[in-house]
Design an enzyme around this catalytic site. Structure first.
Site, mmCIF file in Angstrom:
data_model
loop_
_atom_site.group_PDB
_atom_site.id
_atom_site.type_symbol
_atom_site.label_atom_id
_atom_site.label_comp_id
_atom_site.label_asym_id
_atom_site.label_seq_id
_atom_site.Cartn_x
_atom_site.Cartn_y
_atom_site.Cartn_z
ATOM 1 N N ASP A 1 -10.390 2.236 -3.876
ATOM 2 C CA ASP A 1 -10.035 1.643 -2.635
ATOM 3 C C ASP A 1 -10.910 1.945 -1.483
ATOM 4 O O ASP A 1 -11.626 3.063 -1.480
ATOM 5 C CB ASP A 1 -8.553 1.668 -2.259
ATOM 6 C CG ASP A 1 -8.111 3.153 -2.531
ATOM 7 O OD1 ASP A 1 -8.841 4.117 -2.269
ATOM 8 O OD2 ASP A 1 -6.956 3.225 -2.506
ATOM 9 N N ASN B 1 5.429 5.926 -1.391
ATOM 10 C CA ASN B 1 6.141 4.639 -1.617
ATOM 11 C C ASN B 1 5.998 4.210 -2.969
ATOM 12 O O ASN B 1 6.254 2.976 -3.607
ATOM 13 C CB ASN B 1 6.174 3.719 -0.483
ATOM 14 C CG ASN B 1 4.494 3.210 -0.583
ATOM 15 O OD1 ASN B 1 3.728 3.573 -1.454
ATOM 16 N ND2 ASN B 1 4.112 2.296 0.256
ATOM 17 N N HIS C 1 3.092 3.622 -4.240
ATOM 18 C CA HIS C 1 1.676 2.915 -4.532
ATOM 19 C C HIS C 1 0.514 3.456 -5.190
ATOM 20 O O HIS C 1 0.606 4.873 -5.232
ATOM 21 C CB HIS C 1 1.177 2.392 -2.980
ATOM 22 C CG HIS C 1 0.408 3.286 -2.161
ATOM 23 N ND1 HIS C 1 0.422 3.448 -0.879
ATOM 24 C CD2 HIS C 1 -0.219 4.660 -2.496
ATOM 25 C CE1 HIS C 1 -0.224 4.359 -0.118
ATOM 26 N NE2 HIS C 1 -0.768 4.868 -1.398
HETATM 27 C C1 GLP Z 1 -3.756 6.714 -0.219
HETATM 28 C C2 GLP Z 1 -4.793 6.169 -1.327
HETATM 29 C C3 GLP Z 1 -4.339 6.592 -2.693
HETATM 30 C C4 GLP Z 1 -3.594 7.926 -2.846
HETATM 31 C C5 GLP Z 1 -2.460 8.239 -1.744
HETATM 32 C C6 GLP Z 1 -1.905 9.301 -1.668
HETATM 33 O O1 GLP Z 1 -3.175 5.815 0.303
HETATM 34 N N1 GLP Z 1 -4.974 5.003 -1.220
HETATM 35 O O2 GLP Z 1 -5.117 6.236 -3.643
HETATM 36 O O3 GLP Z 1 -3.189 8.198 -4.061
HETATM 37 O O4 GLP Z 1 -2.709 7.582 -0.373
HETATM 38 O O5 GLP Z 1 -2.539 10.386 -0.957
HETATM 39 P P1 GLP Z 1 -2.346 11.723 -0.912
HETATM 40 O O6 GLP Z 1 -2.942 12.368 -2.140
HETATM 41 O O7 GLP Z 1 -3.170 12.461 0.151
HETATM 42 O O8 GLP Z 1 -0.921 12.128 -0.699
#
Ligand code: GLP
Length: 241
Positions: free
Chosen positions: A67, A136, A138
Site C-alpha cells: 500500500d 482495528n 486491517h
Molecule cells: C499501517 C499499514 C499496515 C500495517 C499497520 C500496522 O496502517 N498500512 O500495513 O500493518 O499500519 O502498523 P504497525 O506495524 O506500525 O503497527
C-alpha cells in the site's frame, strides 16, 4: 494455519526473516509481498544482515508493496516509498527496478489499481506475503467494512488508523485521509502469507482475527481460510488468545 509464539518482537523479526531467507535461497527469483509499519522493521534489519553476510542474494528478487498513502509526495519522509528505501531497499542488493510500490498520486486511481494488480500477475504472483495488522484488524489498508474488496483499490482511512499513524507526522492534519491498497483477493492469492504481530496494542485485533467469526469488520480474519498462513506473535500480541 500455524501459530508460533515468541518472547519478543526481535525474535518475531528473526523468525520472519529466516522464513523469507529460506524462500529466496530456495527460489532466487522469488516475488515477495512487503509491508510497512513498525512491525516488520526487525525482520528487515535481519534480512539486511543476512544479505550483508552473503547468506541471501536479492539480485533476482522482485517485490510488491501492499500500500501507499494518497496525495503524499513519494519523496515525503512518511511515504511508504521512502520507508522501504530507508528500512530495506537501500541496504540490500535488490534491483530498484524490481521493487514496486503502488502510486498514491496517480491521476487516474482506478487505472493505477488495475495496473498494479496486473503487474503482480505478470510477475507470476506473490510467493510470500508479509503482513502486519492494524489495531482495528486491517491488513494492508483494508479497513473494517461490510465486504471484502478483491483487487487493488482506493481506501478512505478510518479515524482509528489516522490516529494510529499520526505518530509519524508532525500534525494530525498532515496524515493522509486516503490510501491505495492491495485488496483482500490480491493478498489471499499469495502462495504463502506470514502475519506478524507484536505488542500489547495488537492483542485485541489478533484475538478478534483468530477467535471470532470470519467477517469484514476484522479484515485479517479472512486469513484463516488461506491454505498456507503462518502467524508469528510475541507474547504481548498473543496475550488475549
Ligand atoms: C499501517 C499499514 C499496515 C500495517 C499497520 C500496522 O496502517 N498500512 O500495513 O500493518 O499500519 O502498523 P504497525 O506495524 O506500525 O503497527
Amino acid at each position: 494455519m500455524q501459530i508460533h509464539l515468541f518472547d519478543n518482537a526481535e525474535q518475531v523479526g528473526k523468525a520472519a526473516a529466516t522464513l523469507l531467507a529460506a524462500q529466496v535461497i530456495r527460489k532466487p527469483d522469488s516475488v515477495l509481498g512487503l509491508a510497512t509499519g513498525s512491525t516488520p522493521i526487525p525482520t528487515y534489519q535481519e534480512l539486511i544482515s543476512l544479505c550483508k553476510n552473503g547468506i541471501v542474494d536479492f539480485s533476482n528478487v522482485t517485490s510488491f508493496n501492499l500500500d501507499e498513502y494518497c496525495n503524499l509526495p513519494v519523496t515525503h519522509e512518511c511515504s511508504y516509498h521512502s520507508f522501504m528505501k530507508e528500512q530495506l531497499f537501500n541496504h540490500i542488493n535488490i534491483n530498484p527496478d524490481n521493487t514496486h510500490v503502488p502510486d498514491g498520486n496517480a491521476a487516474n486511481q482506478q487505472e493505477e489499481s488495475a495496473r498494479y494488480d496486473h503487474a503482480i500477475n505478470r510477475a507470476g504472483g506473490i510467493d510470500v506475503q508479509i503482513l502486519g495488522i492494524g489495531r482495528n484488524g486491517h491488513i494492508g489498508f483494508n479497513e473494517p467494512a461490510d465486504t471484502f474488496v478483491y483487487g487493488c483499490h482506493i481506501v478512505n482511512l478510518t479515524q482509528s488508523t489516522i490516529e494510529a499513524n499520526r505518530r509519524f507526522f508532525d500534525n494530525e492534519s498532515d496524515v493522509p485521509r486516503q490510501a491505495i491498497s492491495l485488496g483482500i483477493g490480491s493478498i489471499m492469492n499469495a502462495r504463502q502469507v506470514l502475519l506478524l504481530a507484536t505488542g500489547e496494542d495488537k492483542a485485541d485485533a489478533i484475538r478478534k482475527a483468530l477467535r471470532e467469526d470470519i467477517n469484514p469488520q476484522v479484515q485479517a480474519s479472512i486469513l484463516r481460510t488461506h491454505s498456507d498462513v503462518i502467524i508469528l506473535l510475541d507474547k504481548a500480541a498473543a496475550g488475549l488468545l
